[in-house]
Design a protein around this motif. Sequence first.
Motif, mmCIF file in Angstrom:
data_model
loop_
_atom_site.group_PDB
_atom_site.id
_atom_site.type_symbol
_atom_site.label_atom_id
_atom_site.label_comp_id
_atom_site.label_asym_id
_atom_site.label_seq_id
_atom_site.Cartn_x
_atom_site.Cartn_y
_atom_site.Cartn_z
ATOM 1 N N ILE A 60 0.849 -1.192 0.000
ATOM 2 C CA ILE A 60 0.000 0.000 0.000
ATOM 3 C C ILE A 60 0.883 1.239 0.000
ATOM 4 O O ILE A 60 1.787 1.373 0.838
ATOM 5 C CB ILE A 60 -0.913 0.011 1.241
ATOM 6 C CG1 ILE A 60 -1.735 -1.274 1.309
ATOM 7 C CG2 ILE A 60 -1.830 1.232 1.226
ATOM 8 C CD1 ILE A 60 -2.381 -1.512 2.650
ATOM 9 N N THR A 61 0.626 2.154 -0.918
ATOM 10 C CA THR A 61 1.466 3.330 -1.046
ATOM 11 C C THR A 61 0.631 4.549 -1.429
ATOM 12 O O THR A 61 -0.493 4.405 -1.942
ATOM 13 C CB THR A 61 2.569 3.099 -2.096
ATOM 14 O OG1 THR A 61 3.427 4.237 -2.172
ATOM 15 C CG2 THR A 61 1.961 2.864 -3.472
ATOM 16 N N LEU A 62 1.172 5.733 -1.189
ATOM 17 C CA LEU A 62 0.495 6.953 -1.614
ATOM 18 C C LEU A 62 0.550 7.080 -3.127
ATOM 19 O O LEU A 62 -0.423 7.483 -3.762
ATOM 20 C CB LEU A 62 1.131 8.173 -0.953
ATOM 21 C CG LEU A 62 0.412 9.503 -1.192
ATOM 22 C CD1 LEU A 62 -0.935 9.523 -0.479
ATOM 23 C CD2 LEU A 62 1.265 10.679 -0.740
ATOM 24 N N GLU A 63 1.694 6.733 -3.703
ATOM 25 C CA GLU A 63 1.864 6.804 -5.157
ATOM 26 C C GLU A 63 3.003 5.872 -5.571
ATOM 27 O O GLU A 63 3.812 5.470 -4.742
ATOM 28 C CB GLU A 63 2.165 8.238 -5.601
ATOM 29 C CG GLU A 63 3.339 8.876 -4.906
ATOM 30 C CD GLU A 63 3.049 10.286 -4.454
ATOM 31 O OE1 GLU A 63 2.039 10.865 -4.877
ATOM 32 O OE2 GLU A 63 3.838 10.825 -3.664
ATOM 33 N N VAL A 64 3.038 5.572 -6.848
ATOM 34 C CA VAL A 64 4.030 4.634 -7.368
ATOM 35 C C VAL A 64 5.287 5.379 -7.799
ATOM 36 O O VAL A 64 5.222 6.375 -8.512
ATOM 37 C CB VAL A 64 3.473 3.848 -8.568
ATOM 38 C CG1 VAL A 64 4.529 2.908 -9.131
ATOM 39 C CG2 VAL A 64 2.231 3.066 -8.161
ATOM 40 N N THR A 65 6.436 4.886 -7.336
ATOM 41 C CA THR A 65 7.744 5.358 -7.787
ATOM 42 C C THR A 65 8.601 4.132 -8.065
ATOM 43 O O THR A 65 8.215 2.997 -7.747
ATOM 44 C CB THR A 65 8.439 6.230 -6.727
ATOM 45 O OG1 THR A 65 8.773 5.412 -5.595
ATOM 46 C CG2 THR A 65 7.563 7.401 -6.282
ATOM 47 N N GLU A 95 6.311 4.576 -23.131
ATOM 48 C CA GLU A 95 7.706 4.842 -23.447
ATOM 49 C C GLU A 95 8.496 5.071 -22.166
ATOM 50 O O GLU A 95 8.041 5.802 -21.273
ATOM 51 C CB GLU A 95 7.818 6.072 -24.356
ATOM 52 C CG GLU A 95 7.058 5.938 -25.663
ATOM 53 C CD GLU A 95 7.144 7.200 -26.504
ATOM 54 O OE1 GLU A 95 8.134 7.945 -26.351
ATOM 55 O OE2 GLU A 95 6.221 7.443 -27.302
ATOM 56 N N ILE A 96 9.668 4.479 -22.090
ATOM 57 C CA ILE A 96 10.464 4.601 -20.864
ATOM 58 C C ILE A 96 11.081 5.985 -20.719
ATOM 59 O O ILE A 96 11.675 6.298 -19.686
ATOM 60 C CB ILE A 96 11.559 3.515 -20.791
ATOM 61 C CG1 ILE A 96 12.519 3.616 -21.984
ATOM 62 C CG2 ILE A 96 10.938 2.130 -20.724
ATOM 63 C CD1 ILE A 96 13.711 2.695 -21.875
ATOM 64 N N SER A 97 10.923 6.832 -21.728
ATOM 65 C CA SER A 97 11.433 8.197 -21.623
ATOM 66 C C SER A 97 10.510 9.079 -20.782
ATOM 67 O O SER A 97 10.896 10.161 -20.355
ATOM 68 C CB SER A 97 11.596 8.813 -23.012
ATOM 69 O OG SER A 97 10.366 8.803 -23.719
ATOM 70 N N SER A 98 9.271 8.602 -20.530
ATOM 71 C CA SER A 98 8.345 9.356 -19.683
ATOM 72 C C SER A 98 8.229 8.671 -18.324
ATOM 73 O O SER A 98 8.390 7.447 -18.213
ATOM 74 C CB SER A 98 6.965 9.450 -20.332
ATOM 75 O OG SER A 98 6.283 8.210 -20.259
ATOM 76 N N LYS A 102 7.624 4.670 -18.013
ATOM 77 C CA LYS A 102 8.693 3.873 -17.405
ATOM 78 C C LYS A 102 8.162 3.037 -16.241
ATOM 79 O O LYS A 102 8.504 1.858 -16.087
ATOM 80 C CB LYS A 102 9.814 4.791 -16.934
ATOM 81 C CG LYS A 102 11.025 4.055 -16.386
ATOM 82 C CD LYS A 102 12.145 5.030 -16.042
ATOM 83 C CE LYS A 102 13.390 4.290 -15.569
ATOM 84 N NZ LYS A 102 14.499 5.235 -15.241
ATOM 85 N N LEU A 103 7.295 3.655 -15.407
ATOM 86 C CA LEU A 103 6.757 2.943 -14.254
ATOM 87 C C LEU A 103 5.782 1.849 -14.698
ATOM 88 O O LEU A 103 5.783 0.744 -14.131
ATOM 89 C CB LEU A 103 6.076 3.924 -13.297
ATOM 90 C CG LEU A 103 7.019 4.922 -12.602
ATOM 91 C CD1 LEU A 103 6.225 5.962 -11.827
ATOM 92 C CD2 LEU A 103 7.997 4.191 -11.671
#
Length: 295
Positions: A60-65, A95-98, A102-103
Amino acid sequence: MLLFFLYFGKLNEESILKMMEVGFLLEAINAYFPQETAMEEDKTGLQIQCNSNKISGILITLEVTEDVIQECIELNYNTVITFHPLIYKPLTSIEISSRVGKLCSSLIKNSINLISLHTTFDAYLYGTSKILANMLSLTDTTFLVPDKANPNCGMGVIAHSNGLSDMDLISKVHDVCNSPIKFCKRKSTDLLQKIAIVGGSGTSFINEALKQNCDAFITADATYHVFHDVKDKLLLIDVGHYEMEQFVPKGIAAALNTFLLQNAIKFSISKVLTNPVQYFPNHDYYSKQQEYLLK
């Protein structure tokens, strides 16, 4: 545990296995946090599905990083429940450039499901705004804007103060949220009575707070011109977005604890500090926010 008996009656091995599947988890979440209570055009529910079978664990998280994903991998979990949606605008490509691309790519590569709650948790009876009201020791909370179709849901709360002055409240918010505070004053010097709280970017609800004769309004992301508009009308306190929502993952965990069978699905609260904002001068805000996650 009532929800389990409503779904399955007497628990057995087959029903417990069913509870560990993504489909059941989504049904249970929707029963507690109905999709129809979300703000219009919000993005809630299942965002990425990489498997449909057994859930090995929920982070559980506030947001994904990237750090949150790595934490999930290290825990050997395959599901993340996030408050903030990762996918908010339509994706035309990954695209992994964004950042989002990437996530998303990393979640898919590592077979991690992603579920977002966002404003369905805001609208929950013990959701975002209620949590902060409790932490500020404010009482007698009611919804600022009740949900007409779901009487136990609504946006924001109106809470009552036990004889707080404006500066008492500002100081308390500062200490609880571990953040610098922006505010504008009201004309009245009377002690505060009615305090409205809307978690996150809640300035669109200020007129409702004024309409209900609130003395103070606590939210985040207020613009310069909003402060101008309400100056002298009420005490507007801008806590900061992460700063007032940092308590949400523990609130989500408390809610999950009421309808997930502990030994069927493991879940943990992320220890990753996802706040991208730094402070100058620091005054230990950042380290205190990290300490809260590690408690």
